[in-house]
Design an enzyme around this catalytic site. Structure first.
Site, short mmCIF file in Angstrom:
data_model
loop_
_atom_site.label_atom_id
_atom_site.label_comp_id
_atom_site.label_asym_id
_atom_site.label_seq_id
_atom_site.Cartn_x
_atom_site.Cartn_y
_atom_site.Cartn_z
N HIS A 299 0.82 -1.22 0.00
CA HIS A 299 0.00 0.00 0.00
C HIS A 299 0.85 1.26 0.00
CE1 HIS A 299 0.22 0.99 4.43
NE2 HIS A 299 0.38 -0.32 4.56
N GLU B 106 -5.22 1.20 2.82
CA GLU B 106 -4.90 0.13 3.79
C GLU B 106 -4.97 0.64 5.22
OE1 GLU B 106 -2.62 -2.50 6.43
OE2 GLU B 106 -2.30 -0.37 6.06
N ASP C 36 4.01 -6.25 3.46
CA ASP C 36 3.86 -5.12 4.40
C ASP C 36 4.88 -5.28 5.51
OD1 ASP C 36 2.87 -2.83 5.63
OD2 ASP C 36 0.77 -3.42 5.37
#
Ligand SMILES: [Zn+2]
Length: 360
Positions: free
Chosen positions: A74, A225, A246
């Protein structure tokens, strides 16, 4: 497995620096999306598109398409919105994303007006002067009532602030305060721009080597996100596996650190897909990628957003260790390279779930 192609670490860091310097708080991410799009547009084998929600997608045909895959990271970050213009002309903030208020105290910021102007400022306690407020400065609880934005503009009241073009609802970004020293990258918003840079670098690694993914692969650069629903949309229904990329949570009691990539097997949303996690461990072991396995106590991912939205895929989560997450973050090039190599190994691998029937 054959040797992985080499990663251009200069490109990785340079792109990350460019992205970190591009403000993209959740809801105001078009500059961040454009930054990634400019980079991915350099790879002619990718087909780029936007979702209506504003995310960027890229598709790459593989040698096979019986188990299409997706990877996501993201580009949106923590930030704020103008909540209120105070009688003294300063601003109260409404938070975007989850972070303790004290982590933004003293930070430089930008206010983006609806008319397209940018006004600089800084975030401070309303009662900030030690010479005026004494012990109150350390005793005050930091929150939306006690912190304010001091604008670097001539204003002493709400009318003058409105004359600058500022209004309730304007987006506010926090300065990344970026510094690269001895291969440490110290900056806000490494969550998750570090992983976007790893994804882009993985694409470049394959392209430079004249390779393509083994399976047809979709990339989603998600833009919501931090508020929990980024990848709820944007993953094509044909996808059978999703790899969320992530940051890994570093701290006391955690396995993760700034020099490794981490496979997260459980977070606040519960366990990830065991089969795909095992497959990723196997890839890392075979390629000699330095990795940890960990559990994140206060954490949710875009992969879980897709699961919650009804996505029927095997889901796993990897990413570089980031110290002081949702605070003044830091990671090291070693963790970024490990993550990128892991993505490359995954892209070059065949499908993990031979027993499940192909969709469609
Ligand atoms: Zn994140």
């Amino acid at each position: 497995m054959p040797e992985l192609p080499p990663i251009d670490s200069t490109y990785l860091v340079n792109f990350l620096v460019e992205l970190l310097k591009t403000p993209s708080p959740t809801g105001f991410t078009s500059a961040g999306i454009e930054c990634v799009e400019r980079a991915l547009a350099g790879f002619s084998s990718l087909t780029l598109a936007h979702t209506l929600k504003g995310a960027l997608t890229a598709s790459w045909s593989g040698q096979k398409d019986d188990h299409p895959r997706a990877l996501t990271a993201h580009v949106d970050t923590l930030g704020a919105m103008v909540k209120e213009i105070k009688p003294n002309g300063r601003l109260k903030l409404s938070q975007i994303g989850g972070y303790p208020w004290n982590t933004i105290e003293g930070e430089g910021c930008q206010v983006f007006t609806a008319g397209g102007k940018t006004v600089r400022g800084s975030i401070l306690l309303a009662k900030a002067s030690a010479h005026v407020y004494g012990a109150q400065v350390s005793d005050t609880r930091r929150d939306g009532e006690t912190l304010e934005v001091r604008l670097d503009a001539l204003t002493t009241n709400a009318v003058e602030t409105r004359d600058l073009g500022i209004e309730v609802g304007d987006f506010v970004s926090f300065d990344p305060r970026l510094e690269v020293t001895q291969n440490f990258i110290r900056s806000r918003h490494l969550d998750d721009k570090a992983c976007v840079a790893c994804l882009v670098s993985a694409v470049k690694t394959l392209a430079d080597a004249g390779l393509q993914p083994l399976q047809k692969t979709h990339f989603l650069i998600s833009n919501y996100e931090e508020v929990g629903h980024g990848a709820a949309a944007g993953i094509p229904p044909e996808v059978t596996e999703l790899l969320a990329v992530d940051m890994a949570a570093v701290g006391e009691g955690q396995n993760s650190d700034e020099f490794h990539a981490t496979l997260c097997v459980k977070d606040s949303g519960g366990p990830y897909h065991h089969g795909l996690s095992q497959f990723l461990r196997g890839l890392a072991d075979a390629a000699g990628i330095p990795y940890k396995v960990d559990i994140y106590p206060f954490y949710g991912s875009d992969g879980e957003a897709f699961w919650r939205a009804g996505g029927d895929v095997a889901l796993a989560l990897i990413g570089p260790g980031v110290d002081a997450s949702h605070n003044y973050e830091r990671t090291h090039l070693e963790a970024l390279l490990a993550t990128t190599r892991w993505i490359v190994a995954y892209l070059l691998s065949d499908n993990n779930t031979p027993k499940s029937p192909p969709k469609g």
